[in-house]
Design a protein around this motif. Sequence first.
Motif, PDB file in Angstrom:
ATOM      1  N   TYR A 139      43.308  54.245  23.685  1.00 37.88           N
ATOM      2  CA  TYR A 139      42.510  55.014  22.734  1.00 37.88           C
ATOM      3  C   TYR A 139      43.330  55.994  21.910  1.00 37.88           C
ATOM      4  O   TYR A 139      43.026  56.228  20.731  1.00 37.88           O
ATOM      5  CB  TYR A 139      41.398  55.765  23.477  1.00 37.88           C
ATOM      6  CG  TYR A 139      40.346  54.851  24.046  1.00 37.88           C
ATOM      7  CD1 TYR A 139      39.512  54.106  23.216  1.00 37.88           C
ATOM      8  CD2 TYR A 139      40.188  54.721  25.425  1.00 37.88           C
ATOM      9  CE1 TYR A 139      38.542  53.254  23.740  1.00 37.88           C
ATOM     10  CE2 TYR A 139      39.217  53.875  25.959  1.00 37.88           C
ATOM     11  CZ  TYR A 139      38.403  53.155  25.115  1.00 37.88           C
ATOM     12  OH  TYR A 139      37.443  52.308  25.630  1.00 37.88           O
ATOM     13  N   ARG A 177      40.108  47.570  23.472  1.00 33.26           N
ATOM     14  CA  ARG A 177      39.612  48.925  23.183  1.00 33.26           C
ATOM     15  C   ARG A 177      39.612  49.160  21.673  1.00 33.26           C
ATOM     16  O   ARG A 177      38.674  49.756  21.127  1.00 33.26           O
ATOM     17  CB  ARG A 177      40.470  49.960  23.911  1.00 33.26           C
ATOM     18  CG  ARG A 177      40.388  49.789  25.422  1.00 33.26           C
ATOM     19  CD  ARG A 177      41.233  50.759  26.208  1.00 33.26           C
ATOM     20  NE  ARG A 177      41.140  50.453  27.638  1.00 33.26           N
ATOM     21  CZ  ARG A 177      41.628  51.222  28.608  1.00 33.26           C
ATOM     22  NH1 ARG A 177      42.262  52.349  28.307  1.00 33.26           N
ATOM     23  NH2 ARG A 177      41.482  50.868  29.873  1.00 33.26           N
ATOM     24  N   ASP A 250      38.239  45.879  30.407  1.00 32.81           N
ATOM     25  CA  ASP A 250      37.820  46.253  29.054  1.00 32.81           C
ATOM     26  C   ASP A 250      36.643  45.428  28.544  1.00 32.81           C
ATOM     27  O   ASP A 250      35.977  45.831  27.588  1.00 32.81           O
ATOM     28  CB  ASP A 250      39.001  46.153  28.088  1.00 32.81           C
ATOM     29  CG  ASP A 250      40.032  47.245  28.341  1.00 32.81           C
ATOM     30  OD1 ASP A 250      39.703  48.208  29.062  1.00 32.81           O
ATOM     31  OD2 ASP A 250      41.161  47.128  27.842  1.00 32.81           O
TER      32      ASP A 250
END
Length: 326
Positions: A139, A177, A250
């Motif tokens: 992230y 992500r 994920d």
Amino acid sequence: MIHKYLNLKKYLSFIMRQFVNFLSPFIKKWEDRFIKKYLLKPLKYQPVFIIGAPRTGSTILYQVITNQLDILYVNNLVCKFYKNLFFGFWLSDKLFKQKAHDCFKSDHGDTSTCGLNSPSECGGFWYKWLRDDKHFIDYDEITDEIVHQIRDELTAVINYFDKPLIFKNLNAGQRMRLLHKCFPEAKFIFIKREPLFTAQSILKAKRKEGLNDNDFWSIMPYNVEELKKLSTYEQIVKQIYFLEKQILEDSKLFDKKSLLSIDYKELGDDFENTVKKCQKFISTDEKTEFKKAEIKLREKVSLKEDEIKSFSQEIEKLDWENYSDK
């Protein structure tokens, strides 16, 4: 004579890249008006990504799906214009009319010998924003600019051609992500293979490419630097393990219906049924004309007994059901 031909081929390829790079700013001005127009419309289809560990059958699955189903894919021509993806698709459509490519051979994912209409992994498109020496994206590496640019380009392509778009670049499994930020409802086809045969195939691929057995090869999980310090057999097995573990972790970001799991054995036992499953998952039709692939994939041990034993021992140390270290 062969060396002269290869050198000439490399030189011509270099000239082509330079020429395309020169044209890129001018092409951008042309394609920007289309991108701005079509990105403002609701996304008609979610992009689809084939993911998994290397040597699991992802390339042949990608080739058959793109040949048989009425979907968009990045071919070798489009990839040459990776800086101007919309234009690449537009030009490819003009030349090939989205006809079947009938290509079912590759060299570790490279289909260049099949021609410009053959499906490409096209890492260059993603490396416009991402590093080529690091595959896992967390992230803190995701910016609003990256998200908007990726989403805008792909949305415009999908909406202009009014077809689903599929990518096969296994790095995507380590970028879920980022992809969730770009397309929260994206779809993923997760292909898996028995760890022993995947590990065997990775080791053979290293040797074919002239690498040392302990050199790290292909897709890198988040802990790649730690894996590089391990012995050959442990390194390869843990490469597979952590790549797949990351995908499963994920994938929880997405709806359960957004992930279709395919086993390598399905490609050998009933490939046609596998294509039908993918067709239903993607929500598309078959092309009107295409050559059916005659695929016969079978698993067999092809390494020395002691090497298979070493792989088996490393595999047994890990919990493949729960994907957590014992």
